[in-house]
Design a protein around this motif. Structure first.
Motif, PDB file in Angstrom:
ATOM      1  N   PRO A   1      -3.682   1.529   4.596  1.00 33.78           N
ATOM      2  CA  PRO A   1      -2.799   2.670   4.281  1.00 33.78           C
ATOM      3  C   PRO A   1      -1.386   2.508   4.831  1.00 33.78           C
ATOM      4  CG  PRO A   1      -4.951   3.451   4.969  1.00 33.78           C
ATOM      5  CD  PRO A   1      -4.917   1.984   5.270  1.00 33.78           C
TER       6      PRO A   1
ATOM      7  N   LEU B   1       4.970   2.126  -5.751  1.00 32.36           N
ATOM      8  CA  LEU B   1       3.852   2.844  -5.147  1.00 32.36           C
ATOM      9  C   LEU B   1       2.543   2.511  -5.847  1.00 32.36           C
ATOM     10  CD1 LEU B   1       2.749   4.965  -3.198  1.00 32.36           C
ATOM     11  CD2 LEU B   1       3.378   6.718  -4.862  1.00 32.36           C
ATOM     12  N   CYS B   2       2.553   2.492  -7.177  1.00 26.15           N
ATOM     13  CA  CYS B   2       1.339   2.192  -7.944  1.00 26.15           C
ATOM     14  C   CYS B   2       0.863   0.765  -7.700  1.00 26.15           C
ATOM     15  CB  CYS B   2       1.596   2.402  -9.442  1.00 26.15           C
ATOM     16  SG  CYS B   2       1.790   4.130  -9.934  1.00 26.15           S
TER      17      CYS B   2
ATOM     18  N   GLY C   1      -3.423  -3.140  -2.491  1.00 23.61           N
ATOM     19  CA  GLY C   1      -4.010  -2.939  -1.174  1.00 23.61           C
ATOM     20  C   GLY C   1      -5.406  -2.354  -1.213  1.00 23.61           C
ATOM     21  N   PHE C   2      -5.569  -1.265  -1.947  1.00 25.76           N
ATOM     22  CA  PHE C   2      -6.871  -0.580  -1.977  1.00 25.76           C
ATOM     23  C   PHE C   2      -7.844  -1.198  -2.976  1.00 25.76           C
ATOM     24  CE2 PHE C   2      -3.904   2.725  -0.428  1.00 25.76           C
ATOM     25  CZ  PHE C   2      -4.519   3.002   0.789  1.00 25.76           C
TER      26      PHE C   2
ATOM     27  N   SER D   1      -0.427   0.216  -4.007  1.00 24.67           N
ATOM     28  CA  SER D   1      -1.682   0.958  -3.828  1.00 24.67           C
ATOM     29  C   SER D   1      -2.822   0.226  -4.508  1.00 24.67           C
ATOM     30  CB  SER D   1      -1.544   2.376  -4.409  1.00 24.67           C
ATOM     31  OG  SER D   1      -0.599   3.130  -3.686  1.00 24.67           O
TER      32      SER D   1
ATOM     33  N   ALA E   1       5.756   0.290   0.027  1.00 24.82           N
ATOM     34  CA  ALA E   1       6.241   1.223  -0.988  1.00 24.82           C
ATOM     35  C   ALA E   1       7.407   2.052  -0.455  1.00 24.82           C
ATOM     36  CB  ALA E   1       5.107   2.137  -1.446  1.00 24.82           C
TER      37      ALA E   1
ATOM     38  N   GLY F   1      -5.758  -6.122   2.313  1.00 25.39           N
ATOM     39  CA  GLY F   1      -6.671  -5.285   1.541  1.00 25.39           C
ATOM     40  C   GLY F   1      -8.086  -5.820   1.545  1.00 25.39           C
TER      41      GLY F   1
ATOM     42  N   VAL G   1       0.530  -0.333   2.910  1.00 22.55           N
ATOM     43  CA  VAL G   1       0.958   0.151   1.589  1.00 22.55           C
ATOM     44  C   VAL G   1       2.138   1.107   1.741  1.00 22.55           C
ATOM     45  CG1 VAL G   1       0.295   1.584  -0.401  1.00 22.55           C
ATOM     46  CG2 VAL G   1      -1.279  -0.162   0.476  1.00 22.55           C
ATOM     47  N   ALA G   2       2.058   1.979   2.743  1.00 24.71           N
ATOM     48  CA  ALA G   2       3.133   2.949   2.975  1.00 24.71           C
ATOM     49  C   ALA G   2       4.438   2.243   3.343  1.00 24.71           C
ATOM     50  CB  ALA G   2       2.732   3.916   4.089  1.00 24.71           C
TER      51      ALA G   2
END
Length: 200
Positions: free
Chosen positions: A40, A154-155, A161-162, A158, A47, A33, A43-44
């Motif tokens: 992306p 997921l939260c 990473g972001f 995300s 998660a 990150g 993270v995908a």
């Protein structure tokens, strides 16, 4: 709050408590990150993998997998070898820090690392068994619990990473990368040794 939402909330809280703990996977996602490389897809993968594992755990497959200790031993050895190798690579980067540069080129190495850190970690299967048993306690609402746990994953990934890009200014200095890679190396080494110590 209705029974279903209560199950979702319980799954979210439990899932988050298991995922947030400092570990090799989180350290890797944080570094990616900050470097803004393949975020992306990383993270995908993290998660998405959690979603698959949680689903299997709630469905009861985790209980079946636990019946073959030999598979766990092999997974532990492979996972430990990978973690120790990555620790050595991080230690080498710590000794030769560089300024923050947005990584380019193929995302394949990062993708393979993310997959390995997720699926070669025996502890993740312990979490699967735990989540499966906790979900079963909710009876017919166990899938609500599963939804909550998946949302927590997921939260978290995300945000990790972001959100790491907010630290870009701090990591503009080589010394900052030296500290981060030193911590990553120590984390990977600790988890690798921990895995090996659990072999009997």
């Amino acid at each position: 709050m209705g029974p279903f939402l209560f199950a979702v909330a319980a799954g979210f809280g439990t899932g988050l408590s298991l995922i947030v703990a400092i570990g090799a996977q989180n350290a890797f996602v944080l570094r990616q990150g900050i470097q803004r490389h393949a975020v992306p897809v990383i993270v995908a993968i993290c998660a998405g993998s959690d979603a698959v594992l949680i689903t299997l755990g709630v469905a009861g497959v985790g209980v079946v997998a636990g019946a073959w200790p030999a598979a766990t031993t092999v997974l532990t050895l492979v996972g430990a070898a990978f973690l120790l190798t990555y620790a050595a690579m991080a230690a080498r980067r710590a000794l030769r820090p560089s300024v923050l540069v947005a990584a380019g080129g193929s995302a394949r190495p990062a993708v393979l690392t993310a997959v390995a850190l997720t699926w070669l970690n025996p502890h993740v299967y312990v979490d699967v068994l735990l989540l499966g048993s906790l979900a079963a306690a909710h009876g017919s609402l166990r899938w609500g619990f599963a939804v909550g746990a998946v949302l927590a994953s997921l939260c978290w990934f995300s945000a990790l990473g972001f959100g790491a890009r907010l630290l870009t200014g701090f990591f503009a200095k080589p010394a900052s990368w030296k500290v981060l890679d030193g911590l990553v190396a120590a984390t990977m080494l600790a988890f690798g040794v921990l895995l090996l110590s659990q072999l009997r």
